[in-house]
Design a protein around this motif. Structure first.
Motif, mmCIF file in Angstrom:
data_model
loop_
_atom_site.group_PDB
_atom_site.id
_atom_site.type_symbol
_atom_site.label_atom_id
_atom_site.label_comp_id
_atom_site.label_asym_id
_atom_site.label_seq_id
_atom_site.Cartn_x
_atom_site.Cartn_y
_atom_site.Cartn_z
ATOM 1 N N LYS A 69 2.661 10.290 -9.542
ATOM 2 C CA LYS A 69 1.849 10.494 -10.735
ATOM 3 C C LYS A 69 1.045 11.793 -10.629
ATOM 4 O O LYS A 69 0.949 12.552 -11.590
ATOM 5 C CB LYS A 69 0.904 9.303 -10.894
ATOM 6 C CG LYS A 69 0.245 9.199 -12.228
ATOM 7 C CD LYS A 69 -0.559 7.911 -12.278
ATOM 8 C CE LYS A 69 -1.204 7.728 -13.627
ATOM 9 N NZ LYS A 69 -2.029 6.518 -13.668
ATOM 10 N N SER A 70 0.475 12.063 -9.467
ATOM 11 C CA SER A 70 -0.324 13.284 -9.310
ATOM 12 C C SER A 70 0.560 14.530 -9.333
ATOM 13 O O SER A 70 0.155 15.568 -9.832
ATOM 14 C CB SER A 70 -1.131 13.226 -8.009
ATOM 15 O OG SER A 70 -0.278 13.328 -6.900
ATOM 16 N N ARG A 71 1.760 14.421 -8.805
ATOM 17 C CA ARG A 71 2.690 15.563 -8.873
ATOM 18 C C ARG A 71 3.083 15.849 -10.312
ATOM 19 O O ARG A 71 3.211 16.991 -10.706
ATOM 20 C CB ARG A 71 3.955 15.242 -8.074
ATOM 21 C CG ARG A 71 3.895 15.698 -6.658
ATOM 22 C CD ARG A 71 5.259 15.652 -6.038
ATOM 23 N NE ARG A 71 5.143 15.652 -4.591
ATOM 24 C CZ ARG A 71 6.117 15.347 -3.780
ATOM 25 N NH1 ARG A 71 7.288 15.006 -4.245
ATOM 26 N NH2 ARG A 71 5.939 15.372 -2.478
ATOM 27 N N LYS A 72 3.278 14.777 -11.068
ATOM 28 C CA LYS A 72 3.707 14.909 -12.454
ATOM 29 C C LYS A 72 2.619 15.588 -13.303
ATOM 30 O O LYS A 72 2.920 16.377 -14.185
ATOM 31 C CB LYS A 72 4.008 13.514 -12.992
ATOM 32 C CG LYS A 72 4.974 13.462 -14.127
ATOM 33 C CD LYS A 72 5.338 12.011 -14.416
ATOM 34 C CE LYS A 72 6.100 11.895 -15.702
ATOM 35 N NZ LYS A 72 6.374 10.502 -16.037
ATOM 36 N N THR A 73 1.356 15.260 -13.014
ATOM 37 C CA THR A 73 0.271 15.773 -13.842
ATOM 38 C C THR A 73 -0.293 17.106 -13.341
ATOM 39 O O THR A 73 -0.997 17.789 -14.056
ATOM 40 C CB THR A 73 -0.892 14.749 -13.918
ATOM 41 O OG1 THR A 73 -1.312 14.462 -12.600
ATOM 42 C CG2 THR A 73 -0.428 13.489 -14.612
ATOM 43 N N ALA A 93 0.834 -1.203 0.000
ATOM 44 C CA ALA A 93 0.000 0.000 0.000
ATOM 45 C C ALA A 93 0.869 1.254 0.000
ATOM 46 O O ALA A 93 0.544 2.245 -0.662
ATOM 47 C CB ALA A 93 -0.915 -0.011 1.219
ATOM 48 N N PHE A 94 1.973 1.212 0.727
ATOM 49 C CA PHE A 94 2.880 2.355 0.759
ATOM 50 C C PHE A 94 3.499 2.598 -0.613
ATOM 51 O O PHE A 94 3.577 3.736 -1.077
ATOM 52 C CB PHE A 94 3.981 2.098 1.799
ATOM 53 C CG PHE A 94 4.950 3.227 1.936
ATOM 54 C CD1 PHE A 94 4.596 4.383 2.603
ATOM 55 C CD2 PHE A 94 6.220 3.139 1.396
ATOM 56 C CE1 PHE A 94 5.488 5.434 2.741
ATOM 57 C CE2 PHE A 94 7.126 4.178 1.520
ATOM 58 C CZ PHE A 94 6.750 5.324 2.189
ATOM 59 N N VAL A 95 3.914 1.531 -1.274
ATOM 60 C CA VAL A 95 4.498 1.654 -2.612
ATOM 61 C C VAL A 95 3.463 2.214 -3.585
ATOM 62 O O VAL A 95 3.769 3.093 -4.400
ATOM 63 C CB VAL A 95 5.029 0.272 -3.082
ATOM 64 C CG1 VAL A 95 5.357 0.295 -4.566
ATOM 65 C CG2 VAL A 95 6.254 -0.107 -2.277
ATOM 66 N N GLU A 96 2.240 1.728 -3.473
ATOM 67 C CA GLU A 96 1.185 2.212 -4.367
ATOM 68 C C GLU A 96 0.880 3.684 -4.104
ATOM 69 O O GLU A 96 0.681 4.463 -5.045
ATOM 70 C CB GLU A 96 -0.071 1.366 -4.158
ATOM 71 C CG GLU A 96 -1.152 1.638 -5.180
ATOM 72 C CD GLU A 96 -2.343 0.722 -5.019
ATOM 73 O OE1 GLU A 96 -3.390 1.049 -5.591
ATOM 74 O OE2 GLU A 96 -2.222 -0.297 -4.328
ATOM 75 N N ALA A 97 0.855 4.067 -2.834
ATOM 76 C CA ALA A 97 0.593 5.469 -2.500
ATOM 77 C C ALA A 97 1.712 6.370 -3.011
ATOM 78 O O ALA A 97 1.449 7.473 -3.498
ATOM 79 C CB ALA A 97 0.443 5.614 -0.987
ATOM 80 N N LYS A 98 2.944 5.909 -2.903
ATOM 81 C CA LYS A 98 4.068 6.691 -3.419
ATOM 82 C C LYS A 98 3.961 6.856 -4.936
ATOM 83 O O LYS A 98 4.224 7.929 -5.482
ATOM 84 C CB LYS A 98 5.398 6.019 -3.069
ATOM 85 C CG LYS A 98 5.863 6.317 -1.671
ATOM 86 C CD LYS A 98 6.266 7.769 -1.575
ATOM 87 C CE LYS A 98 6.910 8.106 -0.276
ATOM 88 N NZ LYS A 98 7.126 9.534 -0.121
#
Length: 51
Positions: free
Chosen positions: A43-47, A33-38
């Motif tokens: 991804k959200s920072r990039k977009t 879950a931590f890896v997925e959240a990271k």
């Protein structure tokens, strides 16, 4: 007296691995879950662009 000690010795090795497996699975789920959240954060920072 010796008989009581032998009975106590036979009762001691009733140790189960189930709790350890449960804890291991819990940490595995937590890590994934931590890896997925990271990944989602990256991804959200990039977009999102620069604010």
């Amino acid at each position: 007296m010796a008989h009581a000690k032998s009975v106590q010795f036979h009762q001691a090795p009733t140790f189960s691995l189930k709790p350890l497996l449960t804890v291991k699975n819990f940490f595995a789920i937590l890590a994934s879950a931590f890896v997925e959240a990271k990944a989602m954060e990256y991804k959200s920072r990039k977009t999102s662009g620069n604010w």
